[in-house]
Design a protein around this motif. Structure first.
Motif, short mmCIF file in Angstrom:
data_model
loop_
_atom_site.label_atom_id
_atom_site.label_comp_id
_atom_site.label_asym_id
_atom_site.label_seq_id
_atom_site.Cartn_x
_atom_site.Cartn_y
_atom_site.Cartn_z
N HIS A 65 0.85 -1.20 0.00
CA HIS A 65 0.00 0.00 0.00
C HIS A 65 0.88 1.24 0.00
N HIS A 67 1.42 5.26 -2.16
CA HIS A 67 0.92 6.27 -3.10
C HIS A 67 2.16 6.73 -3.85
N LYS A 267 -9.91 1.07 -5.48
CA LYS A 267 -9.75 1.48 -4.09
C LYS A 267 -10.90 2.39 -3.72
N HIS A 346 -5.90 -1.08 6.03
CA HIS A 346 -5.62 -0.48 7.36
C HIS A 346 -6.20 -1.30 8.52
N ASP A 412 1.78 2.65 3.43
CA ASP A 412 0.97 3.82 3.13
C ASP A 412 1.87 5.06 3.01
ZN LIG Z 1 -3.20 5.13 1.56
#
Ligand SMILES: [Zn+2]
Length: 506
Positions: A65, A67, A267, A346, A412
């Protein structure tokens, strides 16, 4: 005479088959895993050999995960990286960026985290006004769920973001949350060449940290840039496109997948974050409020159904127990297609029976052990936002592993660093969070491979698998509780050395 190796890594410790110390590579694949006295037979005239000098070699890490564009925009300096900075340093970094960007141009910083500052107040509009009286300036909180703007930025935002006056748009403090923040950030978009440059930067960052594959959560209009750059940055990318409606799902183009780039799924954000006070919880926050559910049951149900119809895996962001309950309710209603390996992202505040329900529904859990390292334990952000009791049952990795639920670790982007995450999981403050080193490594390697339906080609060091490897400086198993000196020494992707620490292997 059989096939000869292009590259042999020898005299190492091969994880987890520790009786082997050598790996032979041909092309982008592992040709053999063996002892050094056996592997010599695979050496030919052009074979290059690297002596690992007793250091461990692991499968390349898979961060399930990230970005990628955002990490890359920080890496190349287009967005100001504020992570790890004090309040004063944050303001100084922003001031510097405003000076060098040119008057009137937007500057966006991201990664500030007041929970690590002595005085735990959010950044304020007034502070940003002093830094940038004449240019639009915004600073995104570490979790990405809120942005603080200066006066000029706020004026610009008012004409871009429709719902001012709502609880997502607070002009008095200059704070935009959730959708309001994202709508604004979407409009302050770098040009495509900057985005392409950001991808290269992100790949370099990943290589430094031993990451050879990622699953990236990406806005629709950036997806084509990933496909244009397929394979060029020597990072393997699985793509999840952020969606908010069934029609967006239906509009997704057919993409051709290969070993470099795979379109994996969609997502969906169902709630916010704990740090921003927007994760949907049953028991109110001590500071008030129950967080925000972004969709009705019906809307979630329609999104999941549309994804299943299109054959896309769903990756559903759900942090608070109230959001998790909604997602599980809707998954239970859907005629589940377990071959899609649908995932929840998460899963920070589940109730115990929700963990059981995840198992029963055959869902996969994408969890971030670095959240524990960042925010869990005495004096940290979870305690402040949720109270000690809820902190102690947050991110229950131990329970999730014990239920036998498929888990993949990711970062993340807070920050990208598997070794940091692995350390956090092994040394977690509460026993309900703590896992073994083997489990943590597996979740950062095999875990992500399984989520991407690639467990037959990556995530382990085996004959025929992709030669994606990471060499560490010392054997983590010697002192598994003290991993502070662990470093990435070399990273290989498809048999190519893409990173070597300064002073090592040229
Ligand atoms: Zn994220």
């Amino acid at each position: 005479m059989g096939m000869k190796a292009d590259l042999i890594l020898t005299n190492g410790i091969v994880f987890p088959a520790r009786e082997a110390d050598s790996i032979a590579i041909r092309g982008d694949r592992i040709l053999a895993v063996a002892r050094s006295d056996e592997i010599g037979a695979l050496a030919g005239e052009g074979t290059e050999t690297i002596d690992l000098e007793g250091r461990p070699v692991l499968p390349g890490f898979i961060d399930a995960h990230v970005h990628l564009f955002d990490a890359g925009l920080r890496e190349i300096g287009w967005r100001v990286d504020l992570s790890g900075l004090s309040r004063d340093e944050t303001l100084a970094a922003l001031r510097e960026a405003v000076k060098s960007r040119g008057e009137g141009e937007w500057v966006i910083g991201e990664g500030w985290d007041e929970s690590r500052w002595g005085e735990r107040r959010y950044l304020t509009r007034g502070e940003l006004d002093r830094v940038a009286p004449d240019s639009p300036l915004g600073a995104v909180r570490m979790d990405g769920h809120m942005i603080v703007l200066n006066r000029v930025g706020l004026r610009a935002a008012s004409s871009i973001v429709p719902d001012h006056g709502s609880d997502l748009f607070d002009p008095e403090w200059g704070i935009l949350r959730e959708e309001a923040a994202w709508t604004l950030l979407e409009r302050i978009e770098p040009d495509p060449s900057t985005l392409a440059e950001a991808l290269s930067g992100a790949a370099r960052l990943c290589h430094r940290l031993g990451v050879t594959s990622v699953h990236t959560m990406t806005k629709a209009w950036r997806v084509p840039i990933l496909f244009e750059r397929r394979g060029r940055d020597l990072l393997r990318i699985g793509v999840y496109q952020t969606v908010g409606s069934p029609s967006e799902i239906e509009g997704i183009a057919g993409y051709e997948n290969d070993q470099w780039l795979r379109f994996l799924g969609v997502k969906v954000f169902t709630d916010g974050s704990i740090g921003a006070g927007t994760a949907a919880v049953t028991e109110a926050y001590p500071s008030g409020g129950n967080g925000i559910l972004n969709y009705t049951d019906e809307e979630i149900s329609n999104l999941l159904a549309a994804a299943a119809r299109a054959g896309h895996q769903a990756a559903i962001h759900a942090i608070g127990d109230r959001a998790i309950a909604q997602v599980l309710r809707m998954y239970a209603r859907l005629d589940a297609r377990s071959e899609l390996r649908n995932r929840i992202e998460h899963f920070e505040l589940p109730e115990e029976r929700q963990i059981e329900e995840v198992k029963r529904l055959g869902l996969h859990l994408s969890m971030q052990p670095n959240f524990i390292g960042n925010w869990s334990g005495p004096g940290k952000m979870y305690v402040e936002r949720l109270g000690r009791e809820r902190d102690a049952v947050s991110n229950p990795l131990r329970a999730v592993f014990d239920f036998g639920i498929p888990v993949a670790f990711g970062s993340d982007g807070m920050p990208i660093s598997p070794l940091y995450g692995i350390r956090a999981a092994v040394n977690a403050p509460y026993s309900t969070q703590r896992v073994s080193l083997d489990e943590a490594i597996a979740a950062y390697t095999e875990g992500g491979a399984r989520f991407g339906s690639e467990e037959g080609v990556k995530g382990r060091i085996e004959e025929g698998f992709l030669a994606d490897l990471v060499v560490l400086n010392e054997d983590p198993f010697l002192v598994p509780t003290d991993l502070n000196d662990m470093r990435v020494e070399m990273t290989f992707v498809g048999g190519k050395l893409v990173y070597a620490r300064e002073g090592r292997c040229g």
